[in-house]
Design an enzyme around this catalytic site. Structure first.
Site, PDB file in Angstrom:
ATOM      1  N   CYS A  31      38.456  64.742  56.788  1.00  0.00           N
ATOM      2  CA  CYS A  31      38.685  64.188  55.457  1.00  0.00           C
ATOM      3  C   CYS A  31      38.025  62.832  55.231  1.00  0.00           C
ATOM      4  CB  CYS A  31      40.179  64.085  55.181  1.00  0.00           C
ATOM      5  SG  CYS A  31      41.019  65.674  55.259  1.00  0.00           S
ATOM      6  N   HIS A  35      40.826  66.262  46.013  1.00  0.00           N
ATOM      7  CA  HIS A  35      40.396  65.934  47.375  1.00  0.00           C
ATOM      8  C   HIS A  35      39.380  66.948  47.903  1.00  0.00           C
ATOM      9  CE1 HIS A  35      40.292  64.414  51.350  1.00  0.00           C
ATOM     10  NE2 HIS A  35      41.355  65.004  51.849  1.00  0.00           N
TER      11      HIS A  35
END
Length: 396
Positions: free
Chosen positions: A83, A343
């Site tokens: 991430c 995201h």
């Protein structure tokens, strides 16, 4: 290594629910990259190196993506750091310019994701997070899916150790959803009451669905340049200096602390922030606006403490005092954060960079933080890496 480094152009796509828009990753990269080049007022032929981040995709997808901007033969490096992939691409582009290897570099990130919880691609080898998951399972009963289990467990630990409440975590989601109302790039632009957040479907521990970041499609890009490049192209008025930046990966404490909070990266964040504050000659008190990695509301609260906005255990007090929104001590995630903006893993860090660049230029429209002069970015990937970056407007 004393060269100054600047963000001179940023661009991003709107973040979308997977499948909501008929596009592929080259389309995303073309859109964000073209916007960044236009923002900088330069042609792609002036870019000397490119670092392209994505988590889910085939080898050399970075080349295919950037070929939408031009075919100039420059080095293009594919980047994957879970991430924190987008900010890792930013970190590498910054290092290239800072070291004098390039006067102008491109950092670009994209993601085309599947709907639903994150899953593994290969089942014939150990998963990178297995060591973390096994360590956490010794502390709290294992649950699926892994990401909300890990961050939910960290929230449970914080509640048990410090008396933090489910309402305090939920208030973070209320804030970030409200902030996204003013962000045209956000995947969601919906406001929720505290009751709606708390009454949403429970995912794990204190986390409900509205406190979790969604899967998303999208892209972000940044043009990174040297001071000589800024001066040559007359970009001083829009250039934002990277005054501090650090990447930290897991340390012994991640596992030796026997803590869910450590296992989700709090120590990495703390160490990276300390390095950045020292490089920039600032403290947390000097910061005006922050984009941090709120993949789950629990992680935003943990990150307040790891970044030094408050003492360990006092994150809930910061929330109750409204010190992380407009009118408070800091404005955290004016973009809506990952929870509401979305995201797309490879793009997240570059979208954060774009938001903070706009904030320091004073061009963030209805999201603008009054008088913002110092900005801080935090992007984390489990397994693990965290990148923290500090920014200021260019000053000769």
């Amino acid at each position: 290594m004393s060269n100054r480094v600047f963000v001179v152009g940023v661009g991003m796509t709107k973040f979308e629910k997977p499948g909501a828009r008929e596009w592929d990753y080259p389309d995303m990269a073309r859109e964000s990259g073209t916007k960044a080049l236009e923002d900088a007022g330069i042609d792609y032929t002036e870019v000397e190196q490119a670092y392209v981040g994505y988590v889910y995709g085939e080898s050399t997808a970075g080349q295919r993506a950037v070929y939408e901007l031009g075919l100039t033969g420059i080095p293009i490096v594919n980047v994957n750091n879970n991430c924190s992939t987008g900010s890792t691409a930013l970190y590498l582009a910054t290092q290239a310019v800072k070291s004098g290897q390039a006067d102008c570099a491109l950092a670009l990130g994209f993601e085309k994701m599947q709907s639903g919880s994150l899953g593994s691609t290969y089942d014939d080898r150990e998963q990178p997070l297995m060591r973390h998951l096994l360590a956490l399972a010794e502390l709290q009963e294992f649950a699926m899916p892994p990401a909300p289990y890990m961050f939910g467990a960290a929230g449970v630990e914080h509640m048990e150790r410090f008396g933090t409440t489910a309402e305090q975590f939920a208030k973070i989601a209320v804030k970030n959803h409200k902030h996204s109302l003013n962000n045209p790039y956000a995947q969601f632009q919906d406001e929720y009451t505290l009751e709606q957040i708390l009454e949403a479907r429970q995912i794990h521990g204190p986390l409900t669905k509205l406190q979790c970041s969604p899967t998303s499609d999208g892209s972000g890009a940044a043009i990174i340049a040297s001071e000589a490049f800024v001066e040559k192209h007359g970009l001083a008025a829009q250039a934002i200096e990277i005054v501090g930046q650090a990447m930290v990966t897991d340390m012994n404490s991640t596992f030796e602390d026997k803590s869910a909070i450590s296992l989700v990266g709090a120590d990495m964040t703390r160490k990276a922030a300390e390095k950045v504050y020292a490089q920039a000659g600032i403290t947390a008190d000097d910061v005006d606006v922050i984009e941090l990695h709120d993949c789950f509301s629990t992680n935003e609260l943990l990150t307040y403490e790891a970044l030094g906005l408050c003492a360990e255990g006092d994150g809930g007090k910061l929330v109750d005092a409204d010190d992380t929104t407009y009118g408070g001590r800091w404005v955290v995630n004016p973009s809506g954060g990952l929870i509401s903006k979305g995201h797309p893993l490879g793009a997240t860090g570059l979208a954060q960079c774009a938001e903070l660049t706009w904030q320091l230029r004073g061009t963030a429209d209805k999201r603008q933080v009054d008088g913002a002069k110092v900005a801080l970015q935090h992007n984390i990937g489990l397994g693990g890496a965290v990148v923290v970056t500090a920014y200021k407007p260019y000053a000769r």
